[in-house]
Enzyme design. Structure first.
Site, PDB file in Angstrom:
ATOM      1  N   HIS A   1       8.255  -7.554  -3.383  1.00  0.00           N
ATOM      2  CA  HIS A   1       7.037  -7.894  -4.135  1.00  0.00           C
ATOM      3  C   HIS A   1       7.231  -9.204  -4.897  1.00  0.00           C
ATOM      4  O   HIS A   1       7.891  -9.223  -5.927  1.00  0.00           O
ATOM      5  CB  HIS A   1       6.691  -6.762  -5.112  1.00  0.00           C
ATOM      6  CG  HIS A   1       6.184  -5.550  -4.410  1.00  0.00           C
ATOM      7  ND1 HIS A   1       4.853  -5.386  -4.076  1.00  0.00           N
ATOM      8  CD2 HIS A   1       6.825  -4.459  -3.934  1.00  0.00           C
ATOM      9  CE1 HIS A   1       4.698  -4.244  -3.435  1.00  0.00           C
ATOM     10  NE2 HIS A   1       5.875  -3.656  -3.325  1.00  0.00           N
TER      11      HIS A   1
ATOM     12  N   GLU B   1       5.034 -10.711  -6.577  1.00  0.00           N
ATOM     13  CA  GLU B   1       4.108 -10.809  -7.710  1.00  0.00           C
ATOM     14  C   GLU B   1       4.660 -10.222  -9.004  1.00  0.00           C
ATOM     15  O   GLU B   1       4.098 -10.458 -10.065  1.00  0.00           O
ATOM     16  CB  GLU B   1       2.771 -10.130  -7.344  1.00  0.00           C
ATOM     17  CG  GLU B   1       2.801  -8.612  -7.186  1.00  0.00           C
ATOM     18  CD  GLU B   1       3.272  -8.148  -5.808  1.00  0.00           C
ATOM     19  OE1 GLU B   1       3.877  -8.953  -5.079  1.00  0.00           O
ATOM     20  OE2 GLU B   1       3.069  -6.964  -5.481  1.00  0.00           O
TER      21      GLU B   1
ATOM     22  N   ASP C   1     -15.661 -11.303 -24.586  1.00  0.00           N
ATOM     23  CA  ASP C   1     -16.414 -11.474 -23.340  1.00  0.00           C
ATOM     24  C   ASP C   1     -17.809 -12.043 -23.591  1.00  0.00           C
ATOM     25  O   ASP C   1     -18.204 -13.037 -22.984  1.00  0.00           O
ATOM     26  CB  ASP C   1     -16.537 -10.140 -22.584  1.00  0.00           C
ATOM     27  CG  ASP C   1     -15.181  -9.514 -22.319  1.00  0.00           C
ATOM     28  OD1 ASP C   1     -14.177 -10.232 -22.448  1.00  0.00           O
ATOM     29  OD2 ASP C   1     -15.129  -8.319 -22.007  1.00  0.00           O
TER      30      ASP C   1
ATOM     31  N   LYS D   1      -9.410 -11.029 -17.591  1.00  0.00           N
ATOM     32  CA  LYS D   1      -9.483 -11.168 -19.052  1.00  0.00           C
ATOM     33  C   LYS D   1      -8.678 -12.368 -19.574  1.00  0.00           C
ATOM     34  O   LYS D   1      -9.145 -13.099 -20.441  1.00  0.00           O
ATOM     35  CB  LYS D   1      -8.949  -9.874 -19.690  1.00  0.00           C
ATOM     36  CG  LYS D   1      -9.174  -9.758 -21.171  1.00  0.00           C
ATOM     37  CD  LYS D   1     -10.543  -9.207 -21.459  1.00  0.00           C
ATOM     38  CE  LYS D   1     -10.746  -8.847 -22.892  1.00  0.00           C
ATOM     39  NZ  LYS D   1     -12.038  -8.170 -23.093  1.00  0.00           N
TER      40      LYS D   1
ATOM     41  N   CYS E   1       5.143  -6.250   1.737  1.00  0.00           N
ATOM     42  CA  CYS E   1       5.498  -4.822   1.777  1.00  0.00           C
ATOM     43  C   CYS E   1       4.744  -4.118   2.914  1.00  0.00           C
ATOM     44  O   CYS E   1       4.979  -4.386   4.078  1.00  0.00           O
ATOM     45  CB  CYS E   1       5.250  -4.194   0.407  1.00  0.00           C
ATOM     46  SG  CYS E   1       6.001  -2.575   0.243  1.00  0.00           S
ATOM     47  N   TYR E   2       3.793  -3.263   2.573  1.00  0.00           N
ATOM     48  CA  TYR E   2       3.027  -2.588   3.632  1.00  0.00           C
ATOM     49  C   TYR E   2       2.348  -3.619   4.532  1.00  0.00           C
ATOM     50  O   TYR E   2       2.258  -3.445   5.753  1.00  0.00           O
ATOM     51  CB  TYR E   2       1.986  -1.670   2.989  1.00  0.00           C
ATOM     52  CG  TYR E   2       1.174  -0.865   3.975  1.00  0.00           C
ATOM     53  CD1 TYR E   2       1.737   0.220   4.638  1.00  0.00           C
ATOM     54  CD2 TYR E   2      -0.158  -1.185   4.238  1.00  0.00           C
ATOM     55  CE1 TYR E   2       0.993   0.957   5.548  1.00  0.00           C
ATOM     56  CE2 TYR E   2      -0.908  -0.450   5.144  1.00  0.00           C
ATOM     57  CZ  TYR E   2      -0.328   0.614   5.791  1.00  0.00           C
ATOM     58  OH  TYR E   2      -1.056   1.348   6.694  1.00  0.00           O
TER      59      TYR E   2
ATOM     60  N   GLY F   1       0.848  -1.183   0.000  1.00  0.00           N
ATOM     61  CA  GLY F   1       0.000   0.000   0.000  1.00  0.00           C
ATOM     62  C   GLY F   1       0.879   1.227   0.000  1.00  0.00           C
ATOM     63  O   GLY F   1       2.075   1.139   0.286  1.00  0.00           O
TER      64      GLY F   1
END
Ligand code: XMP
Length: 551
Positions: free
Chosen positions: A208, A210, A266, A406, A121-122, A94
């Site tokens: 991080h 990710e 979609d 997506k 992290c945060y 964050g």
């Protein structure tokens, strides 16, 4: 590192149509209060979003590992988290300092739930702070690639090298882990770059995992999910399809369902999924407004009706739309005219299908996350909602994609046998080519010129193998003429502008550096093959300051 938090609120009129393959255009719906909804899957991991830039990415990475993840705002409340019985809990990064006024606080009851918690992290700093560790502003922050040294692998970093690179983005740092926890790693500005308290099932990393710049990041998540949380890894396109089919069957019973099909990925995937579930109880309505690309209408009919055998009503409404667009040159007036006409045609067709109780909508998970907050992303997109279906439409909604990102929708489309051309179709705006005839009326003749130019562009972009690399590629036809000379004769013809952009989500975009020889081929084909075109230009504006479309 700031990102506007814009969480779904219930009861905003849905943007069904005009049909779009565009990103995140569907608004929130009655059922879109993600906070009060059921868990997404029998087994899931909850990611609590503390405003980190990468929170969505964490959720996606977890899914890539075959585990269903749900992203929830940090203020959702411990009861709501507990109700989902998650196998694990991740606290995102964050933008705030834990010491800043108004910074999101950690509800310590989350730790007491006994569910494994991973703070990132945060998230790590909140855990350290809450559990009695020492968190302080460091002499300097760490931003970007950073070396860490692993001193004790513990459970979280099991099997990982002692020295590795990771991606950091922080100013405060943890100096001492909380009592009972042990430090696992350090970096130049983070005395404690990772810690764990296995007894309390609390794990934390400053970096991080990710982002791709953390080579062992996916391994951290995998260890957390599989070894620590004990998650199964069977969240796959096939399992999503199977689960959705079951849910749809149960809900619909023997009632009837209608689906507005646009040809975009979609609505196509949503329609096919529902068809797999309930077969001929579904009727798709495809309104061909005459503003599609060359042959696209035929392709939709060929794929759905002829190939898959889906009951499909294809309405050739070109004349009606052209009549509505006569004399309209203002972009918003065009959108409104197309939207209103669309509703009219759709309603007429839906009425003929007596007794349909449900309407299929291709809402995506990113729509659920981003819609309704009224700030940032959703505000910019709101103009796309012009022409949504009216509130009093009496359908219950079926949104089989509302748990999917997506890329997962594409994977499901492939799983269902949808051809690559439809699975990988670039976004296309609901109002179609009408908003690419700029500053003027979308007449049949102009649409014809634009459609031909666009078809050459698509052909060449595909032949060059660039179609999937581009977010969108299309032509614009400004309502002007320019002077030229062709075969000794003065011409006064149309200008075609090539627009090609790369983007992640359409919120920002960069103009694509198409190779010069490709551009030359495109331009000479357009001028040679379309009699009314005598000039081709390239748009080199990024977004911002430009938008992707010209109108
Ligand atoms: P802009 O032009 O705002 O476009 O940068 C962002 C994305 O949205 C698409 N777009 C639309 N989609 N109805 C739609 O369904 C619209 O009126 C509309 N206008 C823009 C655009 O193609 C791009 O993907």
């Amino acid at each position: 590192m700031t990102r506007a938090l814009a969480w779904a609120q219930p009861a905003r009129p849905q943007h069904l149509l005009p049909p779009t393959d565009g990103p995140s255009d569907a608004g929130a719906t009655e059922q879109s209060s993600s906070v009060a909804s059921a868990p997404l899957a029998n087994e899931e991991v909850v990611v609590l979003d503390y405003g980190g830039q990468y929170a969505q990415l964490i959720a996606r990475r977890i899914r890539e590992l075959g585990v269903c993840s749900e992203l929830l705002p940090h203020h959702v409340g411990v009861e709501e988290v507990a109700r989902r019985k998650p196998k694990g809990l991740i606290l995102s990064g964050g933008p705030a300092s834990v010491f800043a006024d108004g910074a999101p606080k950690l509800d310590s009851r989350l730790i007491e739930l006994g569910i494994p918690v991973l703070g990132i992290c945060y998230g790590m700093q909140m855990l350290a702070n809450e559990m009695g560790g020492d968190v302080r502003a460091a002499d300097h922050g760490e931003f970007g690639r950073t070396e860490i040294e692993v001193s004790d692998r513990g459970r979280l970093l099991a099997g990982q090298p002692a020295e590795q690179t990771c991606w950091m983005s922080h100013r405060d740092a943890v100096f001492t882990p909380p009592p009972g926890a042990k430090a696992l790693a350090s970096s130049p500005a983070s005395p404690v770059a990772a810690f764990e308290d296995d007894a309390r099932r609390v794990y934390a990393i400053q970096y991080h995992p990710e982002v791709v710049h953390t080579p062992y990041g996916q391994q951290v998540l995998k260890t957390f999910l599989e070894d620590i949380c004990g998650c199964g890894t069977d969240w796959t396109p096939a399992s999503i399809v199977a689960e959705q089919i079951e849910r749809i069957r149960e809900r619909v019973g023997d009632r009837r369902v209608v689906c507005g099909l646009s040809g975009g990925v979609d609505s196509s995937v949503a329609a096919l999924l529902v068809y797999r579930a309930i077969g001929e109880q579904l009727t798709c309505v495809f309104v061909d407004h005459g503003l599609m690309r060359k042959n696209e209408g035929e392709q939709v009919v060929a794929a759905f009706r002829d190939h898959f055998g889906v009951p499909l009503v294809a309405v050739d409404a070109e004349e009606r739309f052209l009549a509505r667009l006569a004399g309209v040159s203002d972009p918003e007036a065009k959108r409104k005219a197309i939207g209103a006409e669309f509703i009219r045609v759709f309603e007429e067709e839906a009425e003929k299908l007596s007794g349909a109780d449900f309407l299929v909508q291709g809402t995506l998970y990113s729509d659920v996350i981003e819609s309704g907050g009224g700030t940032g992303a959703s505000t910019i997109k709101s103009h796309h909602n012009v022409g949504g279906l009216p509130d009093d439409l009496e359908f219950e909604l079926i949104e089989p994609l509302r748990t999917l990102f997506k890329d997962e929708v594409r994977a499901v489309g492939t799983e269902l046998g949808l051809p690559d051309q439809m699975v990988w179709r670039q976004p296309f705006p609901g109002p179609g080519l009408a908003i690419r005839i700029v500053g003027g009326e979308a007449t049949r003749e102009r649409l014809e010129v634009l459609r031909e130019a666009d078809s050459i562009l698509q052909e060449e972009i595909r032949a060059a193998g660039l179609y999937r690399d581009l977010w969108q590629s299309f032509c614009v036809l400004p309502d002007i003429r320019t002077v030229g000379v062709q075969g000794d004769e003065r011409t006064y013809g149309n200008l075609v502008v090539i627009r090609a952009v790369t983007s992640e989500d359409a919120m920002t975009a960069d103009w694509a550096r198409l190779p010069y020889d490709l551009l030359e081929r495109i331009a000479s084909r357009m001028i040679g093959e379309i009699s009314d075109v005598n000039r081709v230009a390239l748009d080199i504006t990024s977004k911002p300051p430009g938008t992707i479309e010209w109108e």
